[in-house]
Motif scaffolding. Structure first.
Motif, PDB file in Angstrom:
ATOM      1  N   TYR A  37      -0.856   2.589  -0.271  1.00 12.61           N
ATOM      2  CA  TYR A  37      -0.282   2.577  -1.544  1.00 12.61           C
ATOM      3  C   TYR A  37       0.541   3.729  -1.990  1.00 12.61           C
ATOM      4  O   TYR A  37       0.135   4.777  -1.110  1.00 12.61           O
ATOM      5  CB  TYR A  37      -1.457   2.626  -2.667  1.00 12.61           C
ATOM      6  N   GLN A  44       1.441   5.319 -11.378  1.00 15.78           N
ATOM      7  CA  GLN A  44       1.428   3.899 -11.090  1.00 15.78           C
ATOM      8  C   GLN A  44       1.146   3.895  -9.624  1.00 15.78           C
ATOM      9  O   GLN A  44       2.042   4.024  -8.834  1.00 15.78           O
ATOM     10  CB  GLN A  44       2.499   3.156 -11.431  1.00 15.78           C
ATOM     11  N   MET A  45       0.009   3.134  -9.183  1.00 18.34           N
ATOM     12  CA  MET A  45      -0.115   2.802  -7.818  1.00 18.34           C
ATOM     13  C   MET A  45       0.689   1.880  -7.423  1.00 18.34           C
ATOM     14  O   MET A  45       0.467   0.532  -7.981  1.00 18.34           O
ATOM     15  CB  MET A  45      -1.630   2.708  -7.481  1.00 18.34           C
ATOM     16  N   LEU A  47       1.732  -1.153  -4.325  1.00 17.34           N
ATOM     17  CA  LEU A  47       1.187  -1.406  -2.959  1.00 17.34           C
ATOM     18  C   LEU A  47       2.472  -1.306  -2.259  1.00 17.34           C
ATOM     19  O   LEU A  47       3.666  -1.971  -2.282  1.00 17.34           O
ATOM     20  CB  LEU A  47       1.003  -2.881  -2.952  1.00 17.34           C
ATOM     21  N   ARG A  50       0.219  -4.160   3.589  1.00 15.07           N
ATOM     22  CA  ARG A  50      -1.055  -4.409   3.880  1.00 15.07           C
ATOM     23  C   ARG A  50      -1.217  -5.040   5.068  1.00 15.07           C
ATOM     24  O   ARG A  50      -0.176  -5.714   5.453  1.00 15.07           O
ATOM     25  CB  ARG A  50      -1.670  -5.513   2.602  1.00 15.07           C
ATOM     26  N   PHE A  91      -1.641   6.835  -0.253  1.00 15.56           N
ATOM     27  CA  PHE A  91      -2.890   6.735  -0.233  1.00 15.56           C
ATOM     28  C   PHE A  91      -3.031   5.193   0.669  1.00 15.56           C
ATOM     29  O   PHE A  91      -2.813   4.518   0.396  1.00 15.56           O
ATOM     30  CB  PHE A  91      -3.681   6.242  -1.575  1.00 15.56           C
ATOM     31  N   ARG A  95     -10.406  -2.506   2.137  1.00 17.84           N
ATOM     32  CA  ARG A  95     -11.034  -3.389   1.155  1.00 17.84           C
ATOM     33  C   ARG A  95     -11.890  -4.431   2.093  1.00 17.84           C
ATOM     34  O   ARG A  95     -11.291  -4.945   3.045  1.00 17.84           O
ATOM     35  CB  ARG A  95     -10.139  -4.333   0.402  1.00 17.84           C
ATOM     36  N   ASN A 102     -14.482  -6.572  -3.100  1.00 19.33           N
ATOM     37  CA  ASN A 102     -13.092  -6.422  -3.591  1.00 19.33           C
ATOM     38  C   ASN A 102     -12.730  -5.339  -4.033  1.00 19.33           C
ATOM     39  O   ASN A 102     -11.527  -5.082  -4.053  1.00 19.33           O
ATOM     40  CB  ASN A 102     -12.993  -7.439  -4.999  1.00 19.33           C
ATOM     41  N   LYS A 103     -13.617  -4.366  -3.960  1.00 17.16           N
ATOM     42  CA  LYS A 103     -13.276  -3.076  -4.455  1.00 17.16           C
ATOM     43  C   LYS A 103     -12.152  -2.247  -3.356  1.00 17.16           C
ATOM     44  O   LYS A 103     -12.630  -2.583  -2.209  1.00 17.16           O
ATOM     45  CB  LYS A 103     -14.412  -2.190  -4.925  1.00 17.16           C
ATOM     46  N   LEU A 104     -11.586  -1.542  -3.656  1.00 19.98           N
ATOM     47  CA  LEU A 104     -10.717  -0.569  -2.577  1.00 19.98           C
ATOM     48  C   LEU A 104     -11.466   0.768  -2.645  1.00 19.98           C
ATOM     49  O   LEU A 104     -11.824   1.474  -3.651  1.00 19.98           O
ATOM     50  CB  LEU A 104      -9.273  -0.369  -3.350  1.00 19.98           C
ATOM     51  N   PHE A 106     -10.356   4.268  -1.141  1.00 19.30           N
ATOM     52  CA  PHE A 106      -9.044   5.122  -0.975  1.00 19.30           C
ATOM     53  C   PHE A 106      -9.687   6.459  -0.133  1.00 19.30           C
ATOM     54  O   PHE A 106     -10.596   7.052  -0.168  1.00 19.30           O
ATOM     55  CB  PHE A 106      -8.621   5.470  -2.239  1.00 19.30           C
ATOM     56  N   GLY A 107      -8.513   6.756   0.766  1.00 16.11           N
ATOM     57  CA  GLY A 107      -8.459   8.024   1.356  1.00 16.11           C
ATOM     58  C   GLY A 107      -8.023   9.070   0.313  1.00 16.11           C
ATOM     59  O   GLY A 107      -7.854   8.822  -0.697  1.00 16.11           O
ATOM     60  N   GLY A 108      -8.272  10.183   0.620  1.00 18.23           N
ATOM     61  CA  GLY A 108      -7.729  11.429  -0.089  1.00 18.23           C
ATOM     62  C   GLY A 108      -6.317  11.756  -0.443  1.00 18.23           C
ATOM     63  O   GLY A 108      -5.916  12.572  -1.273  1.00 18.23           O
TER      64      GLY A 108
ATOM     65  N   TYR B  33     -10.962  -3.844 -12.802  1.00 15.06           N
ATOM     66  CA  TYR B  33     -11.575  -2.682 -12.301  1.00 15.06           C
ATOM     67  C   TYR B  33     -11.179  -1.225 -13.061  1.00 15.06           C
ATOM     68  O   TYR B  33     -10.015  -1.306 -13.740  1.00 15.06           O
ATOM     69  CB  TYR B  33     -10.956  -2.395 -10.899  1.00 15.06           C
ATOM     70  N   TYR B  35     -11.016   2.719 -12.110  1.00 15.93           N
ATOM     71  CA  TYR B  35     -11.189   3.791 -11.171  1.00 15.93           C
ATOM     72  C   TYR B  35     -10.980   5.331 -11.978  1.00 15.93           C
ATOM     73  O   TYR B  35     -10.228   5.484 -12.695  1.00 15.93           O
ATOM     74  CB  TYR B  35      -9.945   3.713 -10.108  1.00 15.93           C
ATOM     75  N   GLY B  42      -8.391  10.935  -3.976  1.00 19.57           N
ATOM     76  CA  GLY B  42      -8.076   9.232  -4.054  1.00 19.57           C
ATOM     77  C   GLY B  42      -8.904   8.801  -5.233  1.00 19.57           C
ATOM     78  O   GLY B  42      -9.956   9.143  -5.633  1.00 19.57           O
ATOM     79  N   GLN B 102      -4.516  -6.246  -6.016  1.00 13.32           N
ATOM     80  CA  GLN B 102      -4.780  -5.442  -7.178  1.00 13.32           C
ATOM     81  C   GLN B 102      -3.711  -5.034  -7.726  1.00 13.32           C
ATOM     82  O   GLN B 102      -2.626  -4.262  -7.029  1.00 13.32           O
ATOM     83  CB  GLN B 102      -5.963  -4.269  -6.983  1.00 13.32           C
ATOM     84  N   PHE B 104      -1.966  -2.085 -10.665  1.00 14.93           N
ATOM     85  CA  PHE B 104      -2.785  -0.998 -11.236  1.00 14.93           C
ATOM     86  C   PHE B 104      -1.942  -0.705 -12.458  1.00 14.93           C
ATOM     87  O   PHE B 104      -0.636  -1.018 -12.718  1.00 14.93           O
ATOM     88  CB  PHE B 104      -2.718   0.066 -10.464  1.00 14.93           C
ATOM     89  N   GLY B 105      -2.794  -0.378 -13.684  1.00 11.51           N
ATOM     90  CA  GLY B 105      -1.984   0.186 -14.710  1.00 11.51           C
ATOM     91  C   GLY B 105      -1.289   1.582 -14.305  1.00 11.51           C
ATOM     92  O   GLY B 105      -1.725   2.439 -13.542  1.00 11.51           O
TER      93      GLY B 105
END
Lengths: 116, 113
Positions: A37, A44-45, A47, A50, A91, A95, A102-104, A106-108, B33, B35, B42, B102, B104-105
């Motif tokens: 991401y 805003q994240m 994508l 994948r 990032f 998943r 379904n949760k993601l 994430f790395g740092g 979700y 977060y 992250g 997913q 995101f907002g």
């Protein structure tokens, strides 16, 4: 529990050059998805790309490509022909492919700076 | 197609005050979700809804955080009372069932003084 590690806090690249971001993960599952991401200052994240773990072929999206090494649990992102608009936080995320997963995770993150 | 909407974009409060964030997912997305993204880290999942039911709230600090999605559409996340360590960006995302992607907002940046 799965963990995702990005060991590079920041990477700098010259415009039009190539940069590679590293990501490693830990899991006991055999079926899962990996993502990259992009998060610009707007927060805003977005994508970028994948990869399904069951596919051996590395995913590619225009200037973005990955090197997926399942045995090594490594998932790096290569940005070719870097553009000023590529500057952002990147990032890596994991998943599970399971029904409840379904949760993601994430790395740092890695900050990418693009020099004109 | 409209994206995930969140409000407010920014909020500054003092510790021990309460605050609420609002999220409107993409139309038709059953899974939502929340977060928490602390500066320099992250995002970390706080809670996941499927329609109006909670699927996963294992990482939600339930002594101060609460969330609801009463009609299976909009959702609110509340913090009461806030602590300094709650300063973060709170991201809402919704999932497209056919692709599992997913979306995101823009997030709400919370600063607790």
């Amino acid at each position: 529990a799965q963990t995702v590690t990005q060991s590079q806090p920041e990477m700098s690249v010259q415009e039009a050059e190539t940069v590679t971001l590293s990501c490693t993960y830990d899991t006991s599952e055999s079926d899962y998805y990996l993502f990259w991401y992009k998060q610009p200052p707007s927060r805003q994240m977005i994508l970028v790309i994948r990869q399904e773990a069951y596919k051996q072929q590395n995913a590619t999206e225009n200037r973005f490509s990955v090197n997926f090494q399942k045995a090594a649990k490594s998932f790096s992102l290569k940005i070719s022909d870097s553009q000023l608009g590529d500057a952002a936080m990147y990032f890596c995320a994991y998943r599970s492919a399971g029904a409840a997963g379904n949760k993601l995770t994430f790395g740092g993150g890695t900050r990418v700076l693009v020099k004109p | 197609e409209a994206g995930v909407a969140q409000s407010p974009r920014y909020k500054i409060i003092e510790k021990r005050q309460s605050v609420a964030f609002w999220c409107n997912p993409i139309s038709g997305h059953a899974t939502l979700y929340w977060y928490q993204q602390i500066l320099g880290q992250g995002p970390k999942l706080l809670i996941q809804f499927q329609n109006n039911g909670v699927v996963d709230d294992s990482q939600l600090p339930k002594d101060r955080f609460s969330a609801e999605r009463l009609k299976g559409v909009d959702s609110t996340l509340k913090i009461q009372p806030a602590k300094l360590e709650d300063s973060a960006v709170y991201l809402c995302a919704s999932r497209e069932a056919s692709t599992n992607e997913q979306f995101f907002g823009p997030g709400t940046r919370l600063t607790v003084l």
